[in-house]
Design a protein around this motif. Sequence first.
Motif, short mmCIF file in Angstrom:
data_model
loop_
_atom_site.label_atom_id
_atom_site.label_comp_id
_atom_site.label_asym_id
_atom_site.label_seq_id
_atom_site.Cartn_x
_atom_site.Cartn_y
_atom_site.Cartn_z
N PHE A 51 -23.34 -32.68 -43.12
CA PHE A 51 -22.13 -32.79 -43.95
C PHE A 51 -21.79 -34.28 -44.09
O PHE A 51 -21.44 -34.95 -43.11
N ALA A 54 -18.55 -35.96 -42.57
CA ALA A 54 -18.55 -35.98 -41.09
C ALA A 54 -19.37 -37.16 -40.57
O ALA A 54 -19.17 -37.61 -39.43
N ARG A 150 -24.17 -20.87 -48.43
CA ARG A 150 -23.76 -22.25 -48.23
C ARG A 150 -22.51 -22.30 -47.35
O ARG A 150 -21.62 -21.44 -47.46
N GLY A 151 -22.39 -23.30 -46.50
CA GLY A 151 -21.20 -23.47 -45.67
C GLY A 151 -19.96 -23.73 -46.52
O GLY A 151 -20.05 -24.33 -47.60
N LEU A 152 -18.81 -23.31 -46.02
CA LEU A 152 -17.56 -23.39 -46.81
C LEU A 152 -17.08 -24.82 -47.02
O LEU A 152 -16.22 -25.06 -47.86
N GLU A 153 -17.62 -25.79 -46.27
CA GLU A 153 -17.16 -27.18 -46.42
C GLU A 153 -17.81 -27.88 -47.61
O GLU A 153 -17.31 -28.89 -48.08
N PHE A 154 -18.93 -27.36 -48.10
CA PHE A 154 -19.63 -28.00 -49.23
C PHE A 154 -18.96 -27.56 -50.55
O PHE A 154 -18.43 -26.46 -50.66
N ARG A 157 -19.47 -23.98 -52.55
CA ARG A 157 -18.96 -22.79 -51.84
C ARG A 157 -17.46 -22.88 -51.63
O ARG A 157 -16.75 -21.86 -51.66
N LYS A 158 -16.96 -24.11 -51.41
CA LYS A 158 -15.51 -24.28 -51.28
C LYS A 158 -14.82 -23.74 -52.54
O LYS A 158 -13.81 -23.05 -52.48
N PHE A 242 -9.71 -35.72 -49.59
CA PHE A 242 -11.10 -35.27 -49.76
C PHE A 242 -11.98 -36.30 -50.46
O PHE A 242 -13.14 -36.01 -50.77
N ARG A 244 -14.21 -39.78 -50.51
CA ARG A 244 -15.08 -40.40 -49.49
C ARG A 244 -14.94 -41.92 -49.50
O ARG A 244 -14.67 -42.50 -50.56
#
Length: 298
Positions: A51, A54, A150-154, A157-158, A242, A244
């Motif tokens: 991620f 992170a 897909r993970g919910l943080e990407f 998928r979010k 959110f 970067r």
Amino acid sequence: MKAALNTGITGQLLEKGVKLISGDLIDENSLIRALEATEAEEVYNLGAQSFVPASWDQPILTGEITALGVTRLLEAIRIVNPKIRFYQASSSEMFGKVQESPQTEKTPFYPRSPYGVAKAYGHWITVNYRESYDMFAVSGILFNHESPRRGLEFVTRKVTHGVACIKAGLQKELRMGNLEAKRDWGFAGDYVRAMWLMLQQKTPDDFVIATGETHPVREMCEIAFSRAGMDYKDYVVQDKKFFRPAEVHTLTGDAGKARRVLGWKPEVDFKGLINMMVDADIDEVDRQVKNGSLSPRK
Ligand code: F7E
């Protein structure tokens, strides 16, 4: 035997018939034992702290796992059986502040995050072991690849999960980062086929895997909300939280070499991918509301 090294939660999602073995990219001996126990012929290294945001919070951990973890795995292969074929998951994040467009296998890297820097190390150490020890070690430079798993943080998928929750009355808005960032998004199933093809070749080589199309996050939101009969402008709110510290503004891959050499091409297009993810999330959220594990706001 199909075996997966269970270094995290992804292990829980694997299909039946796959044997899980504990291990860690930080622990060299666990890798050696896993290779010995499975007598592996092919190794696909998808393990990483993957991620991007992170990686600014945990740059050293990211380097340990995403960069040095590759060397540990290559060393373990060299010790146990140097004939093992090795696939390294390289990333379009290595192109970062892009030096040319579209990006090919020859485009210079300019990573923009500790994650991108770590992936560039993993890429070059794979090339180096191929050239130093004559190992069958290859890198797939994969652009963003997504699916309902897909993970919910990407971001994809979010958004698709957010759409499903808003439709079910579980949330009222979706707080997002930079809507103008552009990505070349493909379907993970298509990209896994490319990984496998790379290890079936006569000679080891590196390949860009991408669709060749780029779309802004904003357009992805528009498609996802309209699939559920909504207008994204009524729900999406931009939130500085959110954004970067350094953004990769736009990525577009040229997978011409993969088309020519591997005979690979993607089967699922961008709209088809987002619709697939929205439909899967609507079904999943409905199921959770019905079985009581999620309840709508009063
Ligand atoms: O962000 C923008 C964000 O987190 C995509 C990983 O698999 O692909 C992935 O890396 C874009 C960025 O993926 C939000 O600023 C806007 O420009 O889905 P993402 P990523 O960083 O491109 C590469 C190939 C990898 O190798 C990585 O491991 O979307 N964006 N608003 C947002 N992103 C997130 N996560 N959340 C937002 O609210």
